[in-house]
Every structure is written in structure tokens, then in C-alpha cells.
Write a protein that holds these residues in place. Structure first.
Motif, mmCIF file in Angstrom:
data_model
loop_
_atom_site.group_PDB
_atom_site.id
_atom_site.type_symbol
_atom_site.label_atom_id
_atom_site.label_comp_id
_atom_site.label_asym_id
_atom_site.label_seq_id
_atom_site.Cartn_x
_atom_site.Cartn_y
_atom_site.Cartn_z
ATOM 1 N N MET A 157 -0.712 -7.032 -14.517
ATOM 2 C CA MET A 157 0.455 -7.581 -13.824
ATOM 3 C C MET A 157 0.188 -7.662 -12.323
ATOM 4 O O MET A 157 -0.200 -6.684 -11.701
ATOM 5 C CB MET A 157 1.683 -6.703 -14.084
ATOM 6 N N SER A 158 0.331 -8.839 -11.764
ATOM 7 C CA SER A 158 0.058 -9.014 -10.345
ATOM 8 C C SER A 158 1.239 -8.555 -9.496
ATOM 9 O O SER A 158 2.386 -8.521 -9.939
ATOM 10 C CB SER A 158 -0.252 -10.485 -10.047
ATOM 11 N N HIS A 159 0.931 -8.180 -8.254
ATOM 12 C CA HIS A 159 1.953 -7.699 -7.324
ATOM 13 C C HIS A 159 1.787 -8.377 -5.968
ATOM 14 O O HIS A 159 0.746 -8.959 -5.661
ATOM 15 C CB HIS A 159 1.832 -6.182 -7.131
ATOM 16 N N ASN A 160 2.831 -8.268 -5.162
ATOM 17 C CA ASN A 160 2.796 -8.695 -3.776
ATOM 18 C C ASN A 160 2.838 -7.465 -2.881
ATOM 19 O O ASN A 160 3.246 -6.380 -3.310
ATOM 20 C CB ASN A 160 3.979 -9.602 -3.446
ATOM 21 N N ALA A 161 2.436 -7.643 -1.640
ATOM 22 C CA ALA A 161 2.486 -6.533 -0.688
ATOM 23 C C ALA A 161 2.981 -7.033 0.662
ATOM 24 O O ALA A 161 2.623 -8.122 1.110
ATOM 25 C CB ALA A 161 1.122 -5.879 -0.526
ATOM 26 N N LEU A 162 3.798 -6.205 1.287
ATOM 27 C CA LEU A 162 4.260 -6.448 2.648
ATOM 28 C C LEU A 162 3.428 -5.584 3.592
ATOM 29 O O LEU A 162 3.392 -4.360 3.426
ATOM 30 C CB LEU A 162 5.745 -6.095 2.781
ATOM 31 N N LEU A 163 2.769 -6.186 4.560
ATOM 32 C CA LEU A 163 2.011 -5.447 5.555
ATOM 33 C C LEU A 163 2.810 -5.403 6.855
ATOM 34 O O LEU A 163 3.069 -6.451 7.465
ATOM 35 C CB LEU A 163 0.644 -6.093 5.813
ATOM 36 N N ILE A 164 3.208 -4.205 7.273
ATOM 37 C CA ILE A 164 3.917 -4.003 8.539
ATOM 38 C C ILE A 164 2.891 -3.457 9.522
ATOM 39 O O ILE A 164 2.505 -2.291 9.448
ATOM 40 C CB ILE A 164 5.100 -3.039 8.382
ATOM 41 N N ILE A 165 2.430 -4.287 10.429
ATOM 42 C CA ILE A 165 1.256 -3.982 11.242
ATOM 43 C C ILE A 165 1.651 -3.460 12.625
ATOM 44 O O ILE A 165 2.359 -4.133 13.374
ATOM 45 C CB ILE A 165 0.374 -5.236 11.374
ATOM 46 N N ASP A 166 1.198 -2.240 12.946
ATOM 47 C CA ASP A 166 1.295 -1.662 14.298
ATOM 48 C C ASP A 166 2.713 -1.620 14.851
ATOM 49 O O ASP A 166 2.912 -1.795 16.060
ATOM 50 C CB ASP A 166 0.397 -2.440 15.269
ATOM 51 N N TYR A 167 3.691 -1.334 14.000
ATOM 52 C CA TYR A 167 5.075 -1.299 14.493
ATOM 53 C C TYR A 167 5.389 0.121 14.978
ATOM 54 O O TYR A 167 6.154 0.860 14.363
ATOM 55 C CB TYR A 167 6.045 -1.745 13.402
ATOM 56 N N THR A 168 4.781 0.481 16.110
ATOM 57 C CA THR A 168 4.891 1.828 16.646
ATOM 58 C C THR A 168 5.602 1.832 17.996
ATOM 59 O O THR A 168 5.822 0.777 18.611
ATOM 60 C CB THR A 168 3.500 2.453 16.825
ATOM 61 N N ASN A 169 5.903 3.027 18.483
ATOM 62 C CA ASN A 169 6.576 3.166 19.770
ATOM 63 C C ASN A 169 5.771 2.543 20.907
ATOM 64 O O ASN A 169 6.328 1.900 21.802
ATOM 65 C CB ASN A 169 6.845 4.640 20.076
ATOM 66 N N ASP A 170 4.473 2.739 20.899
ATOM 67 C CA ASP A 170 3.659 2.198 21.989
ATOM 68 C C ASP A 170 3.703 0.682 22.056
ATOM 69 O O ASP A 170 3.549 0.093 23.126
ATOM 70 C CB ASP A 170 2.204 2.669 21.851
ATOM 71 N N PHE A 171 3.913 0.025 20.918
ATOM 72 C CA PHE A 171 3.947 -1.430 20.896
ATOM 73 C C PHE A 171 5.362 -2.004 20.956
ATOM 74 O O PHE A 171 5.520 -3.190 21.258
ATOM 75 C CB PHE A 171 3.265 -1.961 19.628
ATOM 76 N N VAL A 172 6.385 -1.194 20.648
ATOM 77 C CA VAL A 172 7.735 -1.739 20.495
ATOM 78 C C VAL A 172 8.753 -1.112 21.438
ATOM 79 O O VAL A 172 9.569 -1.822 22.037
ATOM 80 C CB VAL A 172 8.212 -1.574 19.031
ATOM 81 N N ALA B 259 11.589 -4.772 -5.880
ATOM 82 C CA ALA B 259 10.907 -5.663 -6.822
ATOM 83 C C ALA B 259 9.692 -5.018 -7.466
ATOM 84 O O ALA B 259 8.993 -5.653 -8.261
ATOM 85 C CB ALA B 259 10.500 -6.946 -6.099
ATOM 86 N N GLY B 260 9.431 -3.741 -7.128
ATOM 87 C CA GLY B 260 8.269 -3.066 -7.684
ATOM 88 C C GLY B 260 6.972 -3.426 -6.988
ATOM 89 O O GLY B 260 5.881 -3.168 -7.517
ATOM 90 N N ASP B 261 7.086 -4.019 -5.778
ATOM 91 C CA ASP B 261 5.899 -4.389 -5.020
ATOM 92 C C ASP B 261 5.568 -3.312 -3.982
ATOM 93 O O ASP B 261 6.193 -2.252 -3.959
ATOM 94 C CB ASP B 261 6.115 -5.749 -4.343
ATOM 95 N N TYR B 262 4.627 -3.610 -3.104
ATOM 96 C CA TYR B 262 4.085 -2.585 -2.211
ATOM 97 C C TYR B 262 4.450 -2.862 -0.749
ATOM 98 O O TYR B 262 4.569 -4.022 -0.326
ATOM 99 C CB TYR B 262 2.563 -2.516 -2.346
ATOM 100 N N VAL B 263 4.601 -1.761 -0.009
ATOM 101 C CA VAL B 263 4.799 -1.830 1.438
ATOM 102 C C VAL B 263 3.658 -1.045 2.078
ATOM 103 O O VAL B 263 3.496 0.154 1.822
ATOM 104 C CB VAL B 263 6.155 -1.252 1.872
ATOM 105 N N ILE B 264 2.862 -1.723 2.897
ATOM 106 C CA ILE B 264 1.660 -1.132 3.485
ATOM 107 C C ILE B 264 1.805 -1.161 5.006
ATOM 108 O O ILE B 264 2.219 -2.168 5.587
ATOM 109 C CB ILE B 264 0.408 -1.894 3.034
ATOM 110 N N LEU B 265 1.455 -0.043 5.658
ATOM 111 C CA LEU B 265 1.650 0.072 7.099
ATOM 112 C C LEU B 265 0.325 0.387 7.794
ATOM 113 O O LEU B 265 0.015 1.550 8.078
ATOM 114 C CB LEU B 265 2.686 1.155 7.418
#
Length: 330
Positions: free
Chosen positions: A1-16, A45-51
Motif C-alpha cells: 500500500m502506497s503512502h504520501n508524506a508531508l515534509l516540514i523543512i526547517d520550521y524552527t525558532n531560528d528561521f521563523v 489519512a494514515g500518511d507520514y509527517v517528516i520534519l
């Protein structure tokens, strides 16, 4: 079964955060509701969140970013912690097997990491990218993912993007959209006026880019009373041969200094006796101004050349920069 993933990149205090070492400011802060909403949707949805998150060592002599940026995202510092609501979201969901945070030390989340293996082991075959900084780490990650054949989308919808323009669309205000052909100007305008009155076309199958559709200028009125002008996309933007003369007028300070350089063909890089570099070292000329001059001068030189001549000129310029100038004998 294939999945999707959300990549949340560098959302840190130093950048935001406003007090971050390399903060992107309010635009970065304003997307946090969208990021949280997307993260919840992916988990539901049973998908992935990657940081993927930068991890740096202060004054690392072997890292190229040490010479480019101030220290940021250092280990065990407030600056590397996730920003605001995302920090709370991660604290709540970090034990979920579909949530994965990991350290990276280059722009791309794929460089020197196990991200590709992680995705393939879990049959993740499509990625949605969000976070900061869009033109550096998000961009490099997108290029890497594309080269690895992952289908890509961004976390922004057309309506979300359109919402950022509303403060500029006050009654009686005229706004013009100008940009390259096929990038979606008309699609965005349709979102702003809430009706598809501007003709658009789908993306091309061969390269996933937009089609040139708008062929004339037209004005549309928004509900707020503002007017938006849609224009045909620019297929090419370049310089004319007359710009060479114009450069000498605009950059008279550099032209005047260059007359005192030791070599007539001085490129103002590392040549001995360069009066332009001496002015930069003395603080009377900004390095950024010389960089702008050099870029425009090269464009002007190339403007009247054929594609083959441009390539030859580039090689000649490169080889010239590698030559060692003779030093003046006393």
C-alpha cells in the motif's frame, strides 16, 4: 500500500521566530496554521509527517555555511526547537510511528541522510513540501526529490496563496501581475476575484509546466473594489546592446575607479593593483554594487552573441579567472 508524506523543512525558532538568528519574519509565521492543518490531515489519512531540521556546530571550519550565515540551528539551543504551534504539535505526536524528525547538515533533506531509504521502506511514493526557507532548503530538497522520481506538491493551495494578497486589494487600488509565461498568474487572479473570468490552461504533460494562455491585457474588479490587471507572460527577458553604454552612466563610480587599476583588462577580482577592490576594502564602495555591475556587464556582453558564442565566451571568462596575474617588479 502506497503512502504520501508531508515534509516540514526547517520550521524552527531560528528561521521563523522574530528573535531567530536567520528569521524569515512574518511570512514564515503566517503559514503555521496551514502547516498544522496539513500535518493533522496527513496523520488522519494514515500518511507520514517528516520534519527534516538543520543541525549545525558553531564555527565549523569544514562546513560551507559557516562562511555564509551567522550561527543557527545549533545543537541543544532554543533556536533549533520547532517554532510555536508546531512545537506543541510535535510534543503531542512525536511518539506516533508516522511522525519522523531527523537532523540534516546540508540544504537538501536527502543529502547525507537516510531519507530516501526511509521513504522507500514505507512505500511512500509522493511528497508534499512546506517549511522554510523556500528558496534554499525547500528548493534543494525539491530538486533532490525530483531527481529521485518522487511526485511533488507544495502545502499551499491557490486559495491560501490568494489570501496573502488581500491587504493590497483595497477599494480603488490598481494591482498588476507580471511574470514569466505559464507560471499561474491568471489562475491566481481567478482566486482573487472568486470567479473564473480569466482564461487558463492546464499544465503540459511533458514537463509539468504551465501553458502560455493570456495574450492581451485585461482588468478585473475584486469584491473589495480593487482592480487587477492581468498581462501576457514574458517568454524572455534580456538586455539590449545599448545597455553597455547605460552601465557606464549608472556605474560612473566603478568606471572612474577602474581607470586607476594596474591592468587595463582588470576584472576586479583578485588582481594586484585593483583600485576597485581597494575602494571596497577601504569602505568607500560596497561589494554588492560591484557584484551588480559585474552581473549586468556580463549580460550586456552576451546580449548580441549567438548561443555558441556565449558558451565560448563563458569558457574564455572562466579560463581568464584562473590565470595568475604577474606581480609588479619594484
Amino acid at each position: 500500500m502506497s503512502h504520501n508524506a508531508l515534509l516540514i523543512i526547517d520550521y524552527t525558532n531560528d528561521f521563523v521566530d522574530p528573535n531567530g538568528a536567520l528569521t524569515a519574519g512574518k511570512p514564515a509565521q503566517q503559514i503555521v496554521p496551514v502547516i498544522i492543518e496539513l500535518a493533522n490531515q496527513f496523520l488522519a489519512a494514515g500518511d507520514y509527517v517528516i520534519l527534516p531540521t538543520d543541525l549545525h556546530v558553531k564555527d565549523d571550519p569544514f562546513h560551507p555555511e559557516s562562511a555564509l550565515f551567522p550561527p543557527h540551528n545549533l545543537a541543544n539551543t532554543w533556536g533549533r526547537e520547532f517554532y510555536g504551534p508546531l512545537a506543541s504539535w510535535y510534543t503531542k505526536h512525536q511518539t506516533d510511528p508516522h511522525v519522523y524528525a531527523f537532523a540534516k547538515n546540508r540544504y537538501s533533506a536527502f543529502a547525507n541522510t537516510n531519507l530516501d531509504n526511509f521513504l522507500r521502506e514505507r512505500e511512500i511514493d509522493a511528497l508534499t513540501l512546506t517549511g522554510v526557507c523556500t528558496d534554499i532548503c525547500v528548493l534543494h530538497t525539491a530538486v533532490s526529490a525530483y531527481n529521485l522520481n518522487y511526485p511533488l506538491t507544495t502545502g499551499q493551495t491557490a486559495s491560501n496563496v490568494a489570501a496573502t494578497f488581500k491587504p493590497y486589494l483595497t477599494a480603488g487600488q490598481w494591482v498588476t501581475f507580471v511574470g514569466s509565461s505559464g507560471v499561474g498568474k491568471s489562475t491566481l487572479i481567478n482566486q482573487l476575484i472568486k470567479e473564473p473570468s480569466v482564461l487558463t490552461s492546464g499544465i503540459r504533460d511533458d514537463d509539468d509546466k504551465g501553458r502560455h494562455t493570456t495574450t492581451n491585457r485585461q482588468a478585473c474588479q475584486t469584491a473589495s473594489g480593487a482592480f487587477i490587471v492581468d498581462t501576457p507572460g514574458m517568454r524572455e527577458l534580456g538586455m539590449t546592446s545599448s545597455m553597455s553604454k547605460a552601465l557606464k552612466t549608472v556605474f560612473t563610480d566603478i568606471e572612474t575607479l577602474a581607470q586607476d587599476c594596474r591592468f587595463k583588462d582588470c576584472q576586479h577580482q583578485s588582481e594586484p593593483g585593483c583600485a576597485v577592490r581597494a575602494a571596497i576594502d577601504a569602505g568607500s564602495l560596497m561589494a554588492e554594487r560591484l557584484a551588480d555591475f559585474n552581473k549586468l556587464a556580463i549580460e550586456a556582453d552576451y546580449s548580441q552573441l549567438s548561443a555558441r558564442e556565449i558558451e565560448q565566451a563563458k569558457v574564455k571568462r572562466l579560463m581568464g579567472s584562473l590565470k595568475t596575474r604577474p606581480t609588479k617588479q619594484n
